[in-house]
Design an enzyme around this catalytic site. Structure first.
Site, short mmCIF file in Angstrom:
data_model
loop_
_atom_site.label_atom_id
_atom_site.label_comp_id
_atom_site.label_asym_id
_atom_site.label_seq_id
_atom_site.Cartn_x
_atom_site.Cartn_y
_atom_site.Cartn_z
N ASN A 6 41.84 48.01 54.55
CA ASN A 6 41.30 47.29 53.04
C ASN A 6 39.47 46.66 53.05
O ASN A 6 39.33 46.17 53.91
CB ASN A 6 42.36 46.06 52.50
CG ASN A 6 42.01 45.59 51.47
OD1 ASN A 6 40.69 45.82 50.59
ND2 ASN A 6 42.60 45.35 50.37
N HIS A 9 36.15 43.95 50.99
CA HIS A 9 35.59 42.92 50.90
C HIS A 9 33.91 43.20 51.33
O HIS A 9 32.94 42.12 51.22
CB HIS A 9 35.99 41.66 52.01
CG HIS A 9 37.13 40.54 51.73
ND1 HIS A 9 37.12 39.83 50.83
CD2 HIS A 9 38.82 40.83 52.35
CE1 HIS A 9 37.95 39.30 49.95
NE2 HIS A 9 39.38 40.19 51.20
N ARG A 48 36.03 42.44 40.14
CA ARG A 48 35.24 41.60 41.19
C ARG A 48 34.74 42.41 42.28
O ARG A 48 33.67 41.56 42.66
CB ARG A 48 35.84 40.02 41.24
CG ARG A 48 37.16 40.44 42.26
CD ARG A 48 37.93 39.17 42.34
NE ARG A 48 38.75 38.50 41.74
CZ ARG A 48 39.40 37.90 41.52
NH1 ARG A 48 40.06 37.64 42.85
NH2 ARG A 48 40.31 37.18 40.46
N GLU A 69 45.37 50.05 45.83
CA GLU A 69 46.29 48.78 45.13
C GLU A 69 45.81 48.23 43.70
O GLU A 69 44.46 48.57 43.09
CB GLU A 69 45.37 47.38 45.59
CG GLU A 69 46.85 46.70 47.37
CD GLU A 69 45.75 46.30 47.14
OE1 GLU A 69 45.33 44.27 46.81
OE2 GLU A 69 46.30 45.76 49.13
N THR A 100 45.14 38.24 46.09
CA THR A 100 46.61 38.63 45.96
C THR A 100 47.90 37.62 46.35
O THR A 100 47.53 36.93 47.33
CB THR A 100 47.96 39.73 45.99
OG1 THR A 100 46.33 40.66 45.58
CG2 THR A 100 48.85 40.24 45.71
N HIS A 190 48.94 41.52 54.49
CA HIS A 190 48.82 39.94 53.94
C HIS A 190 47.96 39.12 54.94
O HIS A 190 49.32 38.38 55.96
CB HIS A 190 49.11 40.12 52.74
CG HIS A 190 48.26 38.91 51.80
ND1 HIS A 190 47.84 37.78 52.10
CD2 HIS A 190 47.37 39.24 50.10
CE1 HIS A 190 47.03 37.30 50.74
NE2 HIS A 190 46.88 38.62 49.77
N1 PXP Z 1 47.99 44.01 51.61
C1 PXP Z 1 47.83 43.81 49.65
C2 PXP Z 1 49.19 44.21 48.83
C3 PXP Z 1 47.07 42.81 49.74
O1 PXP Z 1 47.21 42.61 48.60
C4 PXP Z 1 45.78 42.59 50.14
C5 PXP Z 1 44.71 41.76 49.81
O2 PXP Z 1 43.65 42.80 49.11
C6 PXP Z 1 46.43 43.15 52.07
C7 PXP Z 1 47.09 43.44 52.39
C8 PXP Z 1 45.08 42.50 52.77
O3 PXP Z 1 45.22 41.21 53.32
P1 PXP Z 1 44.42 40.61 54.15
O4 PXP Z 1 42.88 41.03 53.34
O5 PXP Z 1 44.83 39.62 53.85
O6 PXP Z 1 44.37 41.65 55.34
#
Ligand code: PXP
Length: 241
Positions: A6, A9, A48, A69, A100, A190
């Site tokens: 992901n 960030h 954002r 997502e 989330t 997450h």
């Molecule tokens: N999966 C989902 C559905 C999420 O909303 C997020 C956060 O954007 C993540 C995975 C990734 O989480 P993290 O940034 O804590 O690794």
């Protein structure tokens, strides 16, 4: 086990100054070169971090899998249908949250989610629902024709004691087994980081992990390529599939 990175960030950092750097697309391409099997981005209602331009460029440029997502709102559904990512992961979204918070309650507005599945499938897009490790919700996902569920690992990641962590891990393990036996693909994510990912990667019913914050945080010090490679290696060492 696959690793989808992901990159939200990277865009968060760009938005801190409202300028053009760092470029999230570059991060995605380096993550792919380093072994990521997919790229995840969250197009939020308030834009954002990731914006419409990022999503459109990711779709054009990445060569692995694009997982969008998103909240199930009419505007974002329309954008998804136009962009055609490989997968949409449906999450709950609150404006005031930092990230989330918790899984989606599929027992509320179930018909809306069923219709969303139909719309996405008509457009060749697979659908995953981000849910707590709870068999009732997983069964609903199956009943409304989801392709995948992503199990929320936040409670596991935030557990304060070893015993609490083991309890959460067992919930994830048994929910993953239940989903897999229903024929759903299973993802998890997450709050996963370089310390707490191995026991999750060892769960044989999980096909892929979605990880963002810890990889992008580490990349500040070691670069994205090394941060992704280290996570891929760690998953491969722990994973049985
Ligand atoms: N999966 C989902 C559905 C999420 O909303 C997020 C956060 O954007 C993540 C995975 C990734 O989480 P993290 O940034 O804590 O690794």
């Amino acid at each position: 086990m696959n690793l989808n990175v992901n990159i939200d960030h990277v865009a968060t950092l760009r938005q801190a100054r409202g300028g053009i750097e760092p470029e999230p697309i570059t991060a995605a391409l380096i993550a792919e070169l380093a072994g990521a099997t997919g790229i995840v981005c969250h197009l939020r209602e308030d834009r954002r971090h990731i914006n419409d331009r990022d999503l459109s460029l990711l779709k054009k440029l990445i060569q692995t899998k694009l997982d969008l997502e998103m909240a199930a709102t009419p505007e974002i559904i329309q954008i998804a249908v136009k962009t055609k990512p490989d997968l949409v992961t449906i999450v709950p979204e609150k404006r005031e949250e930092l990230t989330t918070e918790g899984g989606l309650d599929l027992s509320v507005d179930t018909e809306k989610f069923e219709l969303l599945c139909q719309t996405m499938h008509e457009n060749g897009i697979e659908v995953s629902f981000f849910v707590e490790p709870n068999n009732r919700l997983i069964q609903i996902a199956k009943d409304i024709s989801a392709d995948m569920v992503e199990l929320h690992t936040g409670n596991y990641a935030n557990a304060k004691s070893e015993q609490a962590k083991l309890i959460e891990l067992e919930k994830i393990n048994s929910a993953a087994e239940f989903a897999s036996k229903l024929g759903l693909k299973v993802a998890a994510g997450h709050g996963l980081n370089y310390l707490n990912t191995p026991p999750i990667a060892a769960i044989k019913y999980i096909n892929e992990l979605s990880i963002g914050h810890s990889i992008i945080s580490r990349s500040v010090f070691v670069g994205i390529e090394r941060a992704v490679k280290e996570m891929v290696e760690l998953i491969n060492r722990s994973s049985s599939i």
